[in-house]
Design a protein around this motif. Sequence first.
Motif, mmCIF file in Angstrom:
data_model
loop_
_atom_site.group_PDB
_atom_site.id
_atom_site.type_symbol
_atom_site.label_atom_id
_atom_site.label_comp_id
_atom_site.label_asym_id
_atom_site.label_seq_id
_atom_site.Cartn_x
_atom_site.Cartn_y
_atom_site.Cartn_z
ATOM 1 N N UNK A 326 -42.277 79.175 3.263
ATOM 2 C CA UNK A 326 -43.328 78.171 3.171
ATOM 3 C C UNK A 326 -43.329 77.423 4.491
ATOM 4 N N UNK A 327 -44.405 77.543 5.243
ATOM 5 C CA UNK A 327 -44.456 77.022 6.610
ATOM 6 C C UNK A 327 -44.896 75.569 6.604
ATOM 7 N N UNK A 328 -44.164 74.717 7.326
ATOM 8 C CA UNK A 328 -44.568 73.339 7.531
ATOM 9 C C UNK A 328 -45.290 73.272 8.857
ATOM 10 N N UNK A 329 -46.555 72.901 8.809
ATOM 11 C CA UNK A 329 -47.377 72.996 10.011
ATOM 12 C C UNK A 329 -47.697 71.641 10.618
ATOM 13 N N UNK A 330 -47.230 70.551 10.061
ATOM 14 C CA UNK A 330 -47.468 69.233 10.638
ATOM 15 C C UNK A 330 -46.159 68.653 11.143
ATOM 16 N N UNK A 331 -46.157 68.153 12.363
ATOM 17 C CA UNK A 331 -44.959 67.584 12.977
ATOM 18 C C UNK A 331 -43.813 68.591 12.933
ATOM 19 N N UNK A 372 -48.865 81.084 0.837
ATOM 20 C CA UNK A 372 -49.388 82.440 0.917
ATOM 21 C C UNK A 372 -48.719 83.280 -0.157
ATOM 22 N N UNK A 373 -49.515 83.958 -0.956
ATOM 23 C CA UNK A 373 -49.013 84.845 -1.998
ATOM 24 C C UNK A 373 -49.842 86.109 -1.989
ATOM 25 N N UNK A 377 -55.782 83.987 -1.623
ATOM 26 C CA UNK A 377 -56.204 83.468 -0.337
ATOM 27 C C UNK A 377 -55.188 82.463 0.204
ATOM 28 N N UNK A 378 -55.052 82.471 1.503
ATOM 29 C CA UNK A 378 -54.173 81.521 2.206
ATOM 30 C C UNK A 378 -54.694 80.102 1.983
ATOM 31 N N UNK A 379 -53.764 79.145 1.766
ATOM 32 C CA UNK A 379 -54.175 77.760 1.533
ATOM 33 C C UNK A 379 -53.150 76.801 2.105
ATOM 34 N N UNK A 380 -53.650 75.666 2.594
ATOM 35 C CA UNK A 380 -52.791 74.587 3.068
ATOM 36 C C UNK A 380 -52.872 73.415 2.101
ATOM 37 N N UNK A 381 -51.713 72.797 1.866
ATOM 38 C CA UNK A 381 -51.618 71.681 0.925
ATOM 39 C C UNK A 381 -50.956 70.510 1.619
ATOM 40 N N UNK A 382 -51.593 69.361 1.591
ATOM 41 C CA UNK A 382 -51.002 68.165 2.181
ATOM 42 C C UNK A 382 -50.021 67.525 1.212
ATOM 43 N N UNK A 383 -48.892 67.102 1.725
ATOM 44 C CA UNK A 383 -47.865 66.449 0.915
ATOM 45 C C UNK A 383 -47.541 65.115 1.572
ATOM 46 N N UNK A 384 -47.713 64.037 0.842
ATOM 47 C CA UNK A 384 -47.461 62.721 1.398
ATOM 48 C C UNK A 384 -45.967 62.426 1.438
#
Length: 838
Positions: A326-331, A372-373, A377-384
């Motif tokens: 699971x890729x972390x793409x922010x910071x 991604x599964x 479809x590929x999806x990004x989810x924001x986590x606060x």
Amino acid sequence: MQRSWSSRRRRGQQETRAPLRWIALVAAAGLIVWILLSFLGPDSTGPRLPPIPPTVRVVTGTVGVADARLRLYEDVDDGFAHEPGVSSGTAGAFTLEWSPRLSDRREHLYLIVEAEGFARTVVAAHADPVHARLEPGVAVAGHVLDFEGAEVPDVPLRIAMAHDPALAREVRTDRLGRFSVPGFPRGAPLEILILQPGALQYVEARFHAGDSITLRVHRAEPVTVQLYDPTGRPIAGARVALPGPPSLEDHLPAAYTDANGVAQLRDVSRGGPVRLQLKADGYLSAQISAVPNLISRETLWPARTLELQVWDAERGGGVANLEHEVELVEDLEAWHRSSSGGIQHRFPLRFSTTPGRYLLDLPAAPVELALEAPGYRYRRVRVRAKTTRTSAPLVPRGSAPTAMLRLRPRPGEEPAPIAMPMVIVDEDTGWHRVVDLVPGGVDVQVPPGRDLFLASVGAQDGFWTPKRAVRSPAAGELLEVVVGLRAARYIHVTARRPLNGELLLKDTKQGALELPLRAELRGGRAVLWGRPGRELLLEVRYEGNFFVERVQVTPGHGDVRLDLPVTAGAGVNVVVADSAGNPIPFAEVRLWPPAADGVYSLHHRPQVEFSDADGIAAFLRLQPGQAAVEVRADGFGRESEAQVRLKQGETTHTPLELGSALVWWGRIMDPDGKRLAGVWIQALGPAAQPLRMPNGQQWDMYNPEDGAPVQAVTDKTGEFAVLDETDGKALLVVDAPEGDEFGPAAVVPAGREIRLAPAAGLVLQGVRGRVTGVFWLLPGKRALLLYRDRGMTFRPVSLLLPAGRQSLYVRMRDGRTAVFEVDLVAGETLDVTPRLER
């Protein structure tokens, strides 16, 4: 008489039915309790999602041996076995059924075969049918020599077969330094752990069963690590160990930190950097590069466990085959690499007992997950930052084809193990992977038929590899690439005073995905690796109040020796307290240091520190002159700010006070007035930086990443309450996370009904790779930052905004800008090519 008999019969029937009624009532009550517990139990995050009916698949093949025992595994290292196993028939043929648990793709599928008189064999079940060839077991044999070439007796070894942790043996060399272990299949890849006390202990992974094996022991040095939490407190009881394969993990050299956070691991380095694995309860696991004879001081970040629920958007069942990574793409770089010593954090994904629910250890920071599964479809989810549970629907699609790239290092004379981080990049689509190149090679799934670039991530363990281009094979095919390793050059650093500190070596021409090399300065001396012929920037941060030295260096054919000056700097201790004088820990303190002319500028990026347990945030190595300081903290009112005069060689103490916050109340509704539950609310403080427009106007810029994390989520009545930290002057950003039906909304002031507008999509074309910022222009000369440059933009910028007329401002890297208006239609996506002007 008849009536009396009938009455007795009815009474008897009633007496007989009475126990049955009680049993039925108890059973019904138990069923109701079980249903309530299933919905309200500790593992619940809402209605339970039924699993998607498993897809039954068939694996057929032959093993050439009758009555062989076969069993299917998905990722044998994690032990997901498909039961029951079967036995091959008289002709050696077999048929096995399996239902995917980790992935629909067969790249994760393995077949384990056992037969009397033959070696236990593991084969990849990527193709159908599977043909496994069993051979009589061969002995893994060889001898161990020391650094002078003499035989070494009584050396303990642990020999395991890759991809099969169950097949591992322990042995010691005899008096002539020889060893032999039978029962391995010929050609099987081996992982050999050498555990000689007083000599280098490492994992050798370049041999196969049947090879002529020669192992060497070398003189070794210890490494010392000291671990802290972000407040500066030492971490006791943390495990420091060599990383290694699962088959050897329990036997690898390890040590535990004491009360001062110090652990020493002996016999693990030949004098150069060595990679170590850090684990501590309640903290993120990490990997570091430690240097012998120096204390590697590292910071471990507190971890939180996120419960992630992934479900099928069409069928409604839990998705039980989410990919491992699971890729972390922010910071990403900020959290993967700490500021203290080049830490690389790992974010492992754990599976819960409920299909579609996963557990993920994350830092307490806003992140964005890339999910991604197979088949979705590929999806990004924001986590606060403070979110502990979140859900994400995945939309089904056809499985994307993949190819396989096998990277192998070119055989060399260096006997020590090599584990070099490498990056694989498709610059057109933005696809990339970072993998570790090990002596035995590594297999990576890649997009088929794409032009890919390979490059090493810095010079590691004295080696690097130049950037090269390859074209990936067709879907389902394998391409083997031999990676040439080149020796790096030593950079010897000597400071003019015996100080400790940290060194950062950057390649001035490297790509954004390549990370800098870090090292520790101890007693004014340090050694780094550098690529020959490259323009490098060496940044030296001394402990104490000294300027940061920056030196350009270009290694040539030989080693480089640098003599660095030491210059005293200015410092400031910002003391943060509440109105009663109590210290406030974990307050965010921003400092705009003086520029070359001695005066700070709000257009420059500030330095950020967090206050410790005593409320103190220390800033050192500053230029003398006028500086500005701003402080904010969760749960307190408007931030406090001040100007500070800095003097060279002195540390200034600046007290700042934060007042208590009030409470805002509000209600979120859709355009029809229906109250919305589960909406996120984020409060942004007053703009700390002005945004200059092309016409000379100055707007207030609001950055969601600089504001407080999510402070509230609306309840079932659509109502929320958040802390007022800005005296009623903040901007509220509300966001419905359960889909793209509504766009974000921004209002001032709070404390009233907020109606969300239907969402519309906007794609900015023609700005790929050059955009630095996209701003949403709001009434009252307020600009909300929607997108900022992440160092490398691979695709057009996609945004989600409320429908209607919206104003946008785009700023490019080359200085061009565009201010324009667009009319967005709900549920539709508009492609726009901004007209850029100087």
